[in-house]
Design an enzyme around this catalytic site. Structure first.
Site, short mmCIF file in Angstrom:
data_model
loop_
_atom_site.label_atom_id
_atom_site.label_comp_id
_atom_site.label_asym_id
_atom_site.label_seq_id
_atom_site.Cartn_x
_atom_site.Cartn_y
_atom_site.Cartn_z
N ASP A 225 28.23 10.95 -23.06
CA ASP A 225 28.71 9.92 -24.00
C ASP A 225 29.01 8.62 -23.25
O ASP A 225 29.32 8.64 -22.07
CB ASP A 225 29.98 10.41 -24.71
CG ASP A 225 30.21 9.70 -26.04
OD1 ASP A 225 29.36 8.89 -26.45
OD2 ASP A 225 31.25 9.97 -26.67
N HIS A 364 21.88 10.48 -34.66
CA HIS A 364 23.12 9.70 -34.53
C HIS A 364 22.90 8.35 -33.83
O HIS A 364 23.37 7.32 -34.31
CB HIS A 364 24.16 10.54 -33.78
CG HIS A 364 25.43 9.81 -33.49
ND1 HIS A 364 26.19 9.22 -34.47
CD2 HIS A 364 26.07 9.56 -32.32
CE1 HIS A 364 27.26 8.65 -33.92
NE2 HIS A 364 27.21 8.84 -32.62
FE1 N7H Z 1 28.66 8.18 -31.30
N1 N7H Z 1 27.66 12.72 -30.02
O1 N7H Z 1 27.97 13.52 -29.20
O2 N7H Z 1 26.77 12.99 -30.82
N2 N7H Z 1 27.54 9.01 -29.80
N3 N7H Z 1 29.63 9.95 -31.53
N4 N7H Z 1 29.87 7.31 -32.69
N5 N7H Z 1 27.74 6.42 -30.99
C1 N7H Z 1 26.63 8.35 -29.02
O3 N7H Z 1 24.93 6.19 -25.95
C2 N7H Z 1 29.31 11.17 -30.97
C3 N7H Z 1 30.89 7.89 -33.36
C4 N7H Z 1 27.97 5.23 -31.70
O4 N7H Z 1 23.41 2.16 -28.63
C5 N7H Z 1 26.01 9.26 -28.11
O5 N7H Z 1 26.97 6.84 -25.57
C6 N7H Z 1 30.27 12.14 -31.46
C7 N7H Z 1 31.42 6.99 -34.35
C8 N7H Z 1 27.16 4.16 -31.16
O6 N7H Z 1 21.97 3.77 -28.81
C9 N7H Z 1 26.56 10.48 -28.34
C10 N7H Z 1 31.14 11.49 -32.29
C11 N7H Z 1 30.69 5.84 -34.25
C12 N7H Z 1 26.43 4.73 -30.13
C13 N7H Z 1 27.50 10.35 -29.44
C14 N7H Z 1 30.73 10.12 -32.34
C15 N7H Z 1 29.72 6.05 -33.19
C16 N7H Z 1 26.81 6.12 -30.04
C17 N7H Z 1 24.89 8.95 -27.11
C18 N7H Z 1 32.30 12.01 -33.06
C19 N7H Z 1 30.78 4.57 -35.06
C20 N7H Z 1 25.43 4.01 -29.24
C21 N7H Z 1 25.37 8.50 -25.80
C22 N7H Z 1 32.96 13.09 -32.77
C23 N7H Z 1 31.14 4.54 -36.31
C24 N7H Z 1 24.04 4.01 -29.88
C25 N7H Z 1 25.77 7.06 -25.77
C26 N7H Z 1 23.04 3.24 -29.03
C27 N7H Z 1 26.30 7.01 -29.11
C28 N7H Z 1 28.20 11.39 -30.11
C29 N7H Z 1 31.36 9.16 -33.10
C30 N7H Z 1 28.82 5.08 -32.76
C31 N7H Z 1 26.20 11.73 -27.56
C32 N7H Z 1 30.30 13.62 -31.16
C33 N7H Z 1 32.57 7.30 -35.30
C34 N7H Z 1 27.12 2.72 -31.64
#
Ligand code: N7H
Length: 501
Positions: A225, A364
């Site tokens: 992450d 996601h």
């Molecule tokens: Fe998310 N996950 O494990 O699936 N997220 N996220 N997120 N997220 C990202 O690039 C995760 C949440 C964004 O620029 C990764 O850091 C989980 C909320 C955005 O390509 C992974 C939860 C919101 C990005 C996860 C969660 C976002 C992103 C890939 C909740 C906004 C960048 C690694 C428990 C409302 C996208 C990374 C880009 C990436 C996960 C929450 C947003 C693995 C488990 C609530 C903008």
């Protein structure tokens, strides 16, 4: 003379802590930091050196806003103000001089033993008699009033997952304490709370920690992450594929904040903090991924399962994007920040409006940053969350049932909540019609965080061999336990405005 100061211990209760205990905790906080407070995680963009920061007053910006993603441990202390006069004077005399700036976090030699930041809710500012309109409607209303818009099941109903403390507008502010060791965090918590004494009541605390061993930097489902963060113009240099945004997308009053003119001058270089406690049902997710994975010719069952999870997230557990490595994980790619973000879903010979063979539209990362699907710089956020809760136990794994609470203490910073967190959650992740302009006009919900007020969710394009099939996402594997919206002021605003005598 014997005297006692007050330490708030948890929901609503305050207990006297003998002064000598406070003194002994204070002494733990003296001394210099020898180890980096932040974790250097392979695959994440390294922090800029102080020399590469230009044009931003990094001594005046609270550290978590631009340097929030790599903390080893963090404690969130939510409170309500009982005595505004005492609160102000203590904040001014004791807390403000300790507030950690962006600049301090950039080098171990300037990092404190425990980093300390503070942010206020709308009702917190009101309690301090600050009546300025910050021109952010979501902030003004508070997150409880926003639950429906965010797709949460109704938090006023029985059986809600929302933490009691978040139900309403009772929380006035939050202290964010970050360190690499729980003893230091405990000491700082005692010292901060006892300095405030009866001026505040602590209503809730949440402890976050980087996961152990090789899981360091990975969230609870196991995926790396913090890989893709926007590059704030003026703060370091952009890595390939990083989205460069105006500082005003994150920092109030800076270039690119379209509401600058309407906002009081003291809000400049502050940022809105969206906090969410997002519980993750990890054993349930694992079981679902294993049982719903389509068989893929040429892959073993285990490989098909790993691919299925990766296609829902958009990245493999290593951090490698499925867009660049569509069939198997590639750990070398995942660990290389010069390569792992350099993609935009376009491929020669493939049509962007129909190709899901590299990455599903509803994964996601594609939902939350559509890249070539839609150029949307103002909808960027800086994420500064940290996992909370214990590792999955053997019993939970065997029964495929979560009995312990774990997940993500989600934090995002943006200059407008309506364009940042709220927009990404409500208009993209929860919107089954987004991305627009695709051959499939209903790509479905964000497979990870898309929410439908507890109702059914689906996504399309999950099967690499047949994009026409929909996947029913059986339950919410990420459950909102609520949160609050805060404003994290600049350090000079804390000193010269918020706590001015
Ligand atoms: Fe998310 N996950 O494990 O699936 N997220 N996220 N997120 N997220 C990202 O690039 C995760 C949440 C964004 O620029 C990764 O850091 C989980 C909320 C955005 O390509 C992974 C939860 C919101 C990005 C996860 C969660 C976002 C992103 C890939 C909740 C906004 C960048 C690694 C428990 C409302 C996208 C990374 C880009 C990436 C996960 C929450 C947003 C693995 C488990 C609530 C903008």
């Amino acid at each position: 003379m014997r005297f006692a100061v007050f330490l708030a211990l948890g929901a609503g209760c305050a207990a006297a802590v003998p002064a000598h205990d406070v003194l002994s905790q204070t002494s733990l906080l003296k001394g210099k930091r020898k180890m980096n407070l932040l974790q250097e995680v392979p695959g994440l963009v390294p922090l800029p050196s102080a020399a590469k920061v230009a044009g931003l007053d990094t001594n005046n910006i609270q550290g978590d806003i631009l340097v929030g993603m790599k903390k080893k441990q963090e404690r969130f202390i939510f409170w309500t103000i009982n005595d505004p006069a005492r609160f102000k004077s203590t904040l001014r005399a004791f807390i403000v001089p300790q507030i950690t700036s962006v600049q301090q976090l950039l080098s171990t030699t300037t990092q404190p033993l425990v980093a300390l930041n503070v942010a206020f809710s709308q009702t917190g500012l009101q309690a301090l008699n600050i009546t300025d309109n910050l021109s952010d409607a979501a902030f003004s209303r508070g997150q409880f009033a926003d639950a429906n818009a965010l797709g949460d099941p109704d938090p006023t109903k029985n059986g809600t997952a929302w933490v009691d403390a978040f139900r309403g507008t009772n929380i006035h502010g939050v202290f964010l304490l970050a360190s690499d060791n729980a003893t230091l965090l405990d000491a700082q918590e005692v010292v901060v709370n006892s300095s405030m004494g009866s001026a505040i009541s602590v209503v809730y605390t949440l402890q976050g920690s980087i996961r152990p061993g090789p899981q360091a930097g990975h969230e609870a489902f196991g995926y790396l992450d913090g890989v893709s963060q926007p590059h704030v113009d003026g703060f370091g240099t952009a890595f390939p594929g990083q989205q460069t945004i105006d500082p005003g997308v994150i920092l109030v009053g800076e270039q690119g904040d379209s509401l600058s003119a309407k906002r009081p001058a003291w809000t400049t270089d502050g940022s809105f903090l969206a906090f969410r406690q997002l519980k993750q049902l990890v054993p349930e997710w694992n079981k679902f991924i294993a049982s719903s994975a389509p068989g893929v010719p040429g892959l073993t069952h285990a490989q098909s399962v790993a691919l299925h999870g990766a296609r829902l997230v958009g990245r493999w557990k290593s951090g490698a994007p499925v867009d660049l490595s569509p069939l198997v994980d590639n750990a070398t790619l995942g660990a290389d920040p010069t390569l792992n973000n350099n993609f935009d879903y376009t491929h020669q010979g493939f049509d962007l409006s129909s190709d899901q063979s590299h990455c599903p539209f509803a994964s996601h990362v594609r939902k939350t940053r559509p890249r070539a699907d839609l150029d949307a710089a103002p909808n960027s956020i800086i994420r500064a969350g940290i996992p909370y809760g214990p590792e999955v136990t053997d019993d939970e794994l065997t029964s495929a049932t979560s009995t312990l609470d774990r997940g993500l203490a989600f934090v995002s910073y943006q200059s407008q909540i309506a364009k940042g967190f709220r927009f990404i959650q409500a208009s993209w992740a929860n919107n089954e019609k987004f991305s627009f302009g695709k051959n499939d006009t209903t790509p479905g919900f964000d497979a990870v965080i898309g929410a439908n007020r507890g109702g059914q969710r689906f996504m399309s394009g999950y099967d690499i061999n047949d994009a026409s099939k929909d996947l029913s996402l059986l339950t919410d594997f990420v459950v909102s336990k609520g949160g609050e919206y805060f404003f994290s002021p600049s350090i000079s605003a804390l000193r010269d405005f918020i706590t001015a005598p």
